[in-house]
Design a protein around this motif. Structure first.
Motif, mmCIF file in Angstrom:
data_model
loop_
_atom_site.group_PDB
_atom_site.id
_atom_site.type_symbol
_atom_site.label_atom_id
_atom_site.label_comp_id
_atom_site.label_asym_id
_atom_site.label_seq_id
_atom_site.Cartn_x
_atom_site.Cartn_y
_atom_site.Cartn_z
ATOM 1 N N ARG A 112 0.836 -1.199 0.000
ATOM 2 C CA ARG A 112 0.000 0.000 0.000
ATOM 3 C C ARG A 112 0.872 1.250 0.000
ATOM 4 O O ARG A 112 1.893 1.297 0.687
ATOM 5 C CB ARG A 112 -0.891 0.003 1.248
ATOM 6 N N THR A 115 -0.500 7.427 2.487
ATOM 7 C CA THR A 115 -1.264 8.603 2.050
ATOM 8 C C THR A 115 -1.188 9.713 3.100
ATOM 9 O O THR A 115 -1.596 9.534 4.244
ATOM 10 C CB THR A 115 -2.743 8.228 1.833
ATOM 11 N N THR A 117 -2.470 13.225 4.463
ATOM 12 C CA THR A 117 -3.709 13.988 4.319
ATOM 13 C C THR A 117 -3.457 15.444 4.715
ATOM 14 O O THR A 117 -2.854 15.720 5.750
ATOM 15 C CB THR A 117 -4.812 13.415 5.217
ATOM 16 N N TYR A 119 -5.507 18.869 5.464
ATOM 17 C CA TYR A 119 -6.776 19.574 5.635
ATOM 18 C C TYR A 119 -6.493 21.063 5.434
ATOM 19 O O TYR A 119 -5.649 21.637 6.115
ATOM 20 C CB TYR A 119 -7.329 19.367 7.045
ATOM 21 N N GLU A 132 0.407 24.068 0.735
ATOM 22 C CA GLU A 132 0.326 22.796 0.026
ATOM 23 C C GLU A 132 1.522 22.619 -0.912
ATOM 24 O O GLU A 132 2.163 21.563 -0.948
ATOM 25 C CB GLU A 132 -0.966 22.804 -0.799
ATOM 26 N N ASN A 136 4.459 19.677 -0.749
ATOM 27 C CA ASN A 136 4.782 18.831 -1.906
ATOM 28 C C ASN A 136 6.239 18.955 -2.308
ATOM 29 O O ASN A 136 6.905 17.962 -2.610
ATOM 30 C CB ASN A 136 3.885 19.200 -3.089
ATOM 31 N N ASN A 154 1.057 9.314 -1.749
ATOM 32 C CA ASN A 154 -0.154 9.999 -2.149
ATOM 33 C C ASN A 154 -0.360 11.204 -1.255
ATOM 34 O O ASN A 154 -0.136 11.132 -0.056
ATOM 35 C CB ASN A 154 -1.368 9.083 -1.958
ATOM 36 N N VAL A 155 -0.733 12.301 -1.843
ATOM 37 C CA VAL A 155 -1.160 13.421 -1.004
ATOM 38 C C VAL A 155 -2.625 13.667 -1.274
ATOM 39 O O VAL A 155 -3.032 13.897 -2.405
ATOM 40 C CB VAL A 155 -0.344 14.690 -1.294
ATOM 41 N N GLN A 156 -3.388 13.550 -0.204
ATOM 42 C CA GLN A 156 -4.830 13.719 -0.358
ATOM 43 C C GLN A 156 -5.223 15.031 0.315
ATOM 44 O O GLN A 156 -4.750 15.344 1.395
ATOM 45 C CB GLN A 156 -5.515 12.542 0.353
ATOM 46 N N LYS A 157 -6.033 15.794 -0.370
ATOM 47 C CA LYS A 157 -6.396 17.080 0.223
ATOM 48 C C LYS A 157 -7.880 17.132 0.559
ATOM 49 O O LYS A 157 -8.709 16.673 -0.199
ATOM 50 C CB LYS A 157 -6.054 18.222 -0.732
ATOM 51 N N GLN A 158 -8.152 17.652 1.726
ATOM 52 C CA GLN A 158 -9.548 17.844 2.111
ATOM 53 C C GLN A 158 -9.772 19.299 2.492
ATOM 54 O O GLN A 158 -8.929 19.914 3.117
ATOM 55 C CB GLN A 158 -9.885 16.969 3.330
#
Lengths: 364, 252
Positions: A112, A115, A117, A119, A132, A136, A154-158
């Motif tokens: 896997r 990731t 995250t 916010y 952000e 990165n 993975n960079v996940q943005k909320q």
């Protein structure tokens, strides 16, 4: 009681005729509001980033250490549970959550991919996008330094819906607080030192008028003036800058009046101590100027040097501004800000002791 | 006649300075009593103790039957006061100043009638800080009359006034006495004491060294063989000044 009320009316009428007093109690505060309100200082400054390092391994520590070195970021370690509410209140711009399986080394095939995250507070889009891209960039650099390859992350943005806090929203409570302080300290100190030196107080004390009745009239004259000042300022803020005090205008006014009483005690102490009008500005500035800058009027109280922050956090104006800001910006109730109100009450007690010690009618 | 002010063995010390070294005197009802003496003799200290503004270290001060030291508020309600500096709150008109003092005494007055009495009715609407020195002294007397005092204390009422304003104030003081109020004044102008006072007490270094009607004091001095070179002069420079400039009151 009736005597005190009539005396208040007489003194208030005289106060309204005093052009200098009106200038300092209404015109200057409005100028401050208009000038700083149109500057929009909130667009500048740092990106505040909370980091929840759930991995806490060698790789994550290196990652966090690199982020901390970046000047644009103001970082602080905080759990997600603590940080999310702060994000909603726009006390934070971003929250970065580092997962437990965080690693910079390439993963084995089929494993896997960790990731990250982020916010982001959508009320602060500029800050979030800057933050952000910094995150990165750091990941990419670390990855190349360790693996000579592009990151496998993975960079996940909320998005988090934060209070849309503009600078003027932040500013207005601070301006209210600082003007309450200035009006109370200066108006009492100047007027009463002049009256004392010219012998007016002595003449009044030759009548059967009770000193307490006189003092009550002086306090109420200023409280009426403060009420007028606060309402005009809020009116201008609402009409001109579209500021909406979330907690309502009445709680703001009540807190301002409590602050007025506090600073009036200091004004009376100063009026009692000073021999001439010339001593007033020096001492009054000595009292008010540090609070002007360190109590969160024009910028966050966190801007004070860390070394003196334990002191600046206890200044009377800091308590006043904190209470006003939480009511105005976050919609807090009087009960929610009881901590700050307690601070104001304690300071009022200290001020009262000083006023009684220095403002002695038998010495006029 | 009976005494309305009684002072017995009054003492007051400021640090090393003995301002009053045990003074005693009576002021009779209805008279104009003058307390004379050079600066620092203790005049103002005496007056301020009688006004209830200072506490004596020892001795009695009775005004209109009230012990001032024990019941200052009651005593203050019975007397009228003009301090050496007449200063009033700023941004009050002359009429409002009178109203302010009426309120302080808890009485209702007709401010315009009082201002008329001191010849200031046409200045009723003017800010008190814009009044001339003589006008402000008269306003000060108006504020001292709001409570219909039994005794009026005037501390150096004519210091700094021009000859016209002084004479005008003397007339005013005589009129007040005429209406039944006892007047207690301090001055260091001997001509003022001579023309105005029924009796004077001379103070120096905290003690009263003479007390009598002015003429008695002069007669006693002559009786001791005092002479001074006599210049036969039917007028003096002040008469010349008043002849040239008139008795009419100047307003600024």
């Amino acid at each position: 009681m009736r005597q005190a009320a009539l005396l208040t009316v007489m003194y208030f009428r005289a106060y309204l005729r005093d052009r200098t007093a009106i200038f300092f109690s209404l015109v200057v505060p409005l100028m401050l509001l208009l000038i700083f309100g149109s500057l929009n200082l909130g667009a500048f400054g740092q990106v505040t980033l909370a980091i929840d390092d759930q991995a806490n391994n060698a790789a994550s520590q290196q990652f966090v250490a690199t982020l901390r070195k970046i000047d644009t970021l103001s970082t602080k370690t905080q759990s997600t549970d603590d940080a999310l509410p702060r994000l909603k209140r726009t006390e934070l711009d971003m929250l970065l959550v580092i997962p437990t399986d965080f690693a910079i080394a390439p993963t084995r095939a089929g494993a896997r991919v960790p990731t990250l995250t982020i916010y982001g507070n959508d009320a602060r889009p500029q800050q979030v996008s800057v933050g952000e891209s910094i995150v990165n960039e750091v990941i990419t650099r670390l990855s190349f330094a360790v693996n000579q390859s592009a990151p496998v992350l993975n960079v996940q943005k909320q998005d988090v819906q934060g209070v849309r806090l503009r600078y003027v929203d932040f500013l207005v409570p601070g301006i209210l607080g600082v003007n309450v302080m200035q009006l109370a300290v200066f108006s009492v100190a100047f007027a009463l030192v002049a009256d004392k030196r010219r012998g007016v107080l002595r003449r009044l004390m030759a009548t059967p008028l009770r000193p307490s009745t006189f003092l009550v009239s002086q306090v109420f004259t200023r409280l009426i003036m403060a009420t007028l000042q606060v309402l005009i300022m809020i009116g201008v803020a609402v009409l001109l800058f579209d500021v909406h005090p979330l907690g309502g205008i009445l709680p703001l006014l009540l807190v301002c009046l409590l602050g007025s009483v506090l600073f009036l005690t200091i004004g009376f102490a100063l009026a009692g101590w000073a021999e001439t009008e010339n001593q007033v500005p020096a001492i009054a500035q000595l009292i008010t100027l540090p609070q002007f800058f360190f109590s969160g009027v024009f910028f966050s109280k966190e801007a004070a040097p860390a070394l003196i922050r334990p002191i600046t956090n206890l200044l009377p104006l800091t308590f006043l501004n904190d209470a006003l800001r939480e009511i105005s910006v976050q919609g807090a109730t009087l009960w929610d800000v009881r901590g700050s109100l307690l601070g104001l009450v304690v300071w009022t007690g200290i001020g009262l002791v000083l006023a009684i010690r220095f403002f002695r009618f038998d010495r006029f | 006649m009976s005494a309305i002010v009684t002072v017995r063995d009054l003492r007051k010390r400021y640090g090393d300075i003995e301002a009053l070294r045990g003074i005693s005197f009576d002021v009779q009802q209805g008279e104009i009593f003058g307390l004379l003496g050079p600066n620092g003799a203790g005049k103002t200290t005496t007056v301020e103790i009688l006004e209830g503004l200072r506490k004596a270290d020892a001795g009695d001060a009775i005004v209109d039957g009230i012990d001032v030291q024990k019941e200052p508020a009651r005593a203050k309600a019975r007397v009228g006061v003009q301090l050496q500096q007449s200063a009033f709150p700023e941004n009050f008109s002359a009429k409002e100043t009178v109203e302010l003092f009426a309120l302080c005494y808890g009485v209702t007055v007709d401010p315009l009638a009082l201002l008329k009495q001191v010849d200031l009715v046409d200045k009723a609407g003017q800010r008190q800080e814009k009044l001339s020195g003589g006008q402000r002294q008269r306003l000060s007397i108006a504020t001292a009359l709001v409570n219909k005092p039994r005794v009026l204390f005037l501390d150096e009422p004519t210091t700094g006034l021009d000859p016209q304003a002084r004479r005008n104030l003397w007339e005013l003081v005589r009129g007040i006495r005429q209406s039944g109020t006892t007047v207690f004044l301090t001055t260091h102008y001997m001509d003022e004491a001579e023309v105005l006072c029924d009796r004077v007490a001379v103070m120096d270094h905290g003690k009263i060294i003479a007390m009598d009607p002015p003429r008695t004091l002069v007669a006693a001095l002559l009786g001791r063989g005092f002479t001074k070179p006599v210049i036969q002069q039917q007028a003096n420079l002040e008469d010349v000044f008043l002849d040239l400039t008139g008795h009419e009151l100047r307003e600024d």
